[in-house]
Design an enzyme around this catalytic site. Structure first.
Site, PDB file in Angstrom:
ATOM      1  N   GLU A 151      24.185 -17.652  23.503  1.00  0.00           N
ATOM      2  CA  GLU A 151      24.036 -17.467  22.060  1.00  0.00           C
ATOM      3  C   GLU A 151      22.833 -18.254  21.560  1.00  0.00           C
ATOM      4  OE1 GLU A 151      26.829 -18.404  18.148  1.00  0.00           O
ATOM      5  OE2 GLU A 151      27.792 -17.780  20.026  1.00  0.00           O
ATOM      6  N   ASP A 186      21.382 -19.369  17.772  1.00  0.00           N
ATOM      7  CA  ASP A 186      21.895 -19.406  16.397  1.00  0.00           C
ATOM      8  C   ASP A 186      20.908 -19.896  15.360  1.00  0.00           C
ATOM      9  OD1 ASP A 186      24.417 -18.668  17.229  1.00  0.00           O
ATOM     10  OD2 ASP A 186      25.251 -20.682  17.171  1.00  0.00           O
ATOM     11  N   GLU A 189      21.955 -20.721  11.403  1.00  0.00           N
ATOM     12  CA  GLU A 189      22.995 -20.727  10.379  1.00  0.00           C
ATOM     13  C   GLU A 189      22.469 -21.493   9.175  1.00  0.00           C
ATOM     14  OE1 GLU A 189      27.350 -20.296  12.337  1.00  0.00           O
ATOM     15  OE2 GLU A 189      26.516 -22.331  12.353  1.00  0.00           O
TER      16      GLU A 189
END
Length: 284
Positions: free
Chosen positions: A96, A98, A100
């Site tokens: 993953e 990311d 955010e």
């Protein structure tokens, strides 16, 4: 003849590089009407209210790519909200990458939270303030993911690099195709000041907007278990990003961002890692 060759090369290139359309490139996955594709597929909005957030997912999986998305975040009092934009595979040993965006009270800055998971393990958080208000207009958030490294960028400025140190025994995302996801959701229990500031539902619905999706990427075919970048139809010039890395200017810009805007780095958190930092911290 020269014009013909240019046309042929262009046709070959579009297999791995395109400016996106949300109808063509993404599926709305949840939200019961709170996610909307507008402007003939050029704009997508996600909204959040007390009942539910919303989210979307790419139709394609990718194994390496240079991915750009323009976002305009929730304006005003966004405390408790999280807007996520990331690539991920599936399963307990997933990879993953990311972005955010953790909301905050009006006038206080968003926190940009980044992380990299390899074989199901994350805990590689770096957090930043931004040098602009990300809710006042669209800004481009990019991931360059190739066999050399993962580079996170904001408006073309690199902010973080995770290098492929597989030769030193440190896992790197290189074998699992990933989808692109994004969602807007409520995380008032932790998102703003560790959960001290709760979501103000009188401000709902909260809305984040997306446009300008662009991908130079290797599209993964699950039926043939092959990448479009391995196809003989794709010239190496179309995949120059596959060997791209930071030059001295890029390295200097990362240092500038990390000196002036980084607010958390797992590689300096002695309380979290009293027995010693993860090995990549001393090798980058």
């Amino acid at each position: 003849m020269a014009l013909f060759l240019r046309v042929v090369l262009f046709a070959m290139t579009i297999a791995v590089a395109w400016a996106g359309n949300f109808y063509k490139d993404f599926d709305i996955k949840w939200g019961d009407g709170r996610a909307k594709i507008l402007d003939n597929g050029n704009l997508l909005t996600l909204s959040l209210d007390k009942a539910s957030g919303s989210g979307f997912q790419s139709k394609n999986q990718y194994l390496f790519g240079k991915i750009d998305m323009q976002l305009k975040l929730v304006p005003g009092n966004s405390a408790g909200t999280v807007t996520s934009y990331y690539l991920s595979s599936l399963g307990s040993t997933h990879d993953e990458i990311d972005f955010e965006f953790l909301g905050n009270l009006s006038g206080d800055p968003y926190v940009l939270h980044t992380n990299v998971f390899t074989q199901g393990k994350g805990n590689r958080e770096q957090q930043f303030y931004l040098w602009f208000d990300p809710a006042k207009g669209f800004h481009t958030y990019s991931v360059l993911w190739n066999p050399r490294s993962i580079i996170f960028s904001v408006d073309g400025t690199p902010i973080r690099q995770f290098k492929n140190l597989g030769s030193r025994g440190i896992p790197f995302p290189k074998d699992q195709p990933m989808w692109i996801y994004s969602s807007l959701w409520d995380a008032e229990d932790w998102a703003t000041r560790g959960g001290l500031i709760k979501t103000d539902w009188t401000q709902a619905p909260f809305t984040a907007s997306y446009r300008g999706f662009n991908a130079q990427a290797c599209v993964w075919s699950p039926t043939s278990s092959a990448s479009s970048c391995n196809s003989k139809k794709n010239p190496s010039s179309a995949n120059s990003w596959m060997s791209e890395s930071l030059d001295s200017t890029g390295e200097a810009r990362i240092k500038w961002v990390q000196k002036n805007y980084m607010i958390y780095n797992y590689c300096t958190d002695t309380k979290r890692f009293p027995q010693g930092f993860p090995p990549e911290c001393s090798l980058t």
